[in-house]
Design an enzyme around this catalytic site. Structure first.
Site, short mmCIF file in Angstrom:
data_model
loop_
_atom_site.label_atom_id
_atom_site.label_comp_id
_atom_site.label_asym_id
_atom_site.label_seq_id
_atom_site.Cartn_x
_atom_site.Cartn_y
_atom_site.Cartn_z
N LYS A 159 0.86 -1.19 0.00
CA LYS A 159 0.00 0.00 0.00
C LYS A 159 0.89 1.23 0.00
O LYS A 159 1.73 1.40 0.89
CB LYS A 159 -0.90 -0.01 1.23
CG LYS A 159 -1.76 1.24 1.35
CD LYS A 159 -2.77 1.14 2.48
CE LYS A 159 -3.52 2.45 2.64
NZ LYS A 159 -4.50 2.40 3.74
N ARG A 194 -10.63 10.09 2.38
CA ARG A 194 -10.43 10.78 3.66
C ARG A 194 -11.51 11.83 3.87
O ARG A 194 -11.88 12.11 5.02
CB ARG A 194 -9.02 11.35 3.75
CG ARG A 194 -7.97 10.23 3.77
CD ARG A 194 -6.54 10.74 3.84
NE ARG A 194 -5.58 9.68 3.59
CZ ARG A 194 -4.28 9.87 3.41
NH1 ARG A 194 -3.78 11.10 3.43
NH2 ARG A 194 -3.48 8.85 3.19
N GLU A 219 7.59 -6.97 1.48
CA GLU A 219 6.28 -6.89 2.15
C GLU A 219 5.46 -8.16 1.91
O GLU A 219 4.83 -8.68 2.82
CB GLU A 219 5.50 -5.66 1.66
CG GLU A 219 6.07 -4.33 2.13
CD GLU A 219 5.80 -4.04 3.61
OE1 GLU A 219 5.15 -4.86 4.29
OE2 GLU A 219 6.26 -2.99 4.09
N LYS A 224 -2.24 -1.54 -3.77
CA LYS A 224 -3.12 -0.37 -3.72
C LYS A 224 -2.33 0.92 -3.82
O LYS A 224 -1.30 1.02 -3.14
CB LYS A 224 -3.88 -0.42 -2.38
CG LYS A 224 -4.77 0.76 -2.12
CD LYS A 224 -5.32 0.68 -0.73
CE LYS A 224 -6.15 1.93 -0.46
NZ LYS A 224 -6.54 2.04 0.91
N TYR A 251 -15.40 1.27 -6.25
CA TYR A 251 -16.63 2.03 -5.98
C TYR A 251 -17.59 1.90 -7.15
O TYR A 251 -18.75 2.25 -7.04
CB TYR A 251 -16.29 3.50 -5.70
CG TYR A 251 -15.41 3.62 -4.47
CD1 TYR A 251 -15.97 3.56 -3.21
CD2 TYR A 251 -14.02 3.71 -4.59
CE1 TYR A 251 -15.16 3.61 -2.07
CE2 TYR A 251 -13.21 3.75 -3.46
CZ TYR A 251 -13.78 3.70 -2.21
OH TYR A 251 -12.99 3.72 -1.09
#
Ligand code: PBG
Length: 322
Positions: free
Chosen positions: A193, A203, A231, A246, A311
């Site tokens: 990320k 946000r 990671e 992401k 979305y």
């Protein structure tokens, strides 16, 4: 000419036969925002999305579910009085998120309910970890994340999704879930990320921007790709079930790299800023939202994503149904 690549493009049926990448609602997850009020509160920078009350959340999730969307990812928008430096509200069994999970699982037991594990919606500092003397304290944050994940699992979450980028959190969460008997609850780790400006509209939606500083001491630098290997290897060792890259479109090279270095399912998040760009250009009449959305999702799949958080999940599912 012996070679005419255009022969494989002559018509829709031939193009369909030779298409290498498929996209269907079964790969999509719809991120949703929930708040306490029954009154929806539209999010200006994310047209078509609003903070919904629990009833509205269930209704919209049902719309997605009936179109074949596999899952939802939930984010609670809390009033300031529920926020503190240690995100205490995150483990409240009667907290907004926990009640939302129970309502969704009661209404649609087969819908995959994914919950976010990070402090930011609950933190008065707006950070994903505990802030001590201006620093994000990794090790103080871990037990809080673990307890949050257990509370979400107890409410019925199918998959918990740590998006906080603290080191060692997947192991801390896996152990805590297992100790509490939630051995079948999966972990979707936001492994790779980035510290991205494309999270701006999100946000706004949660009113969760950091009060001071930025997230660069825990989220990855956009210039790095090799680092993603470290990671993902750690998250695999620690017991992650899915790995996430992401944001989505600006990081397709990273997705391809991660796909080639892991056997785990890879998720990606077509984030708020990516969605906002499409919507804004479409509002101006500069882009065709429907076609650009499906193309974006196809490209994310082509680069290696199994699972896409978007979305546009309901819109895409409707378009794919024809
Ligand atoms: C925070 C979190 C963020 C997103 C998902 N979880 C924002 C951030 O890290 O600041 C972003 C999603 C989006 O932009 O759509 N834990």
């Amino acid at each position: 000419m012996d070679q005419r690549p255009r022969r494989n493009r002559v018509g829709p049926a031939v193009r369909g036969l030779v298409r290498e990448t498929s996209i269907s609602a079964a790969h999509l997850v719809l991120p949703m925002f929930v708040h306490e009020s029954a009154q929806p509160k539209p999010i200006a920078s994310m047209p078509g999305h609003a903070r919904l009350g629990i009833d509205g959340l269930v209704e919209k999730a049902r719309e997605a579910y009936e179109l074949g969307v596999a899952g939802v990812a939930l984010f609670p928008a809390l009033e300031g009085k529920f926020k503190d430096p240690r995100g205490k509200e995150s483990t409240n069994p009667e907290g907004l998120l926990q009640r939302s999970v129970r309502a969704l699982k009661k209404a649609m037991p087969e819908l995959v309910v994914i919950t976010d594990v990070a402090l930011d919606p609950y933190s008065s500092d707006g950070h994903d970890g505990v802030v001590i003397d201006g620093r994000i304290d990794n090790d103080v944050t871990l037990p809080i994340l673990a307890a949050m994940a257990v509370a979400q699992a107890a409410a019925g979450a199918d998959v918990v999704a740590p998006s906080d980028m603290m080191d060692g959190r997947v192991l801390a969460i896996r152990r805590a879930l297992d100790e509490a008997g939630h051995t079948n609850v999966g972990i979707c780790s936001y492994s790779v990320k980035y510290a991205s400006a494309f999270y701006g509209p999100f946000r706004d939606a949660l009113d969760s921007a950091p009060k001071a500083g930025d997230k660069k001491t825990y989220q990855m630098d956009p210039g790095n790709v090799r680092e993603s290997l470290r990671e993902i290897q750690l998250d695999e060792e620690e017991g992650a079930d899915w790995l996430m890259v992401k944001p989505g479109l600006p990081y397709l090279d990273v997705m391809r790299f991660v796909r080639e270095h892991s056997k785990l399912p890879i998720a990606t998040y077509h984030v708020s800023g990516e969605y906002a760009m499409l919507k804004a250009a479409a509002e101006k009449g500069w882009l065709d939202y429907d076609r650009c959305l499906l193309e974006s999702l196809t490209c994310l799949r082509r680069a290696g994503a199994d699972i896409i958080f978007t979305y546009g999940a309901i819109d895409a599912a409707r378009l794919l149904r024809g």
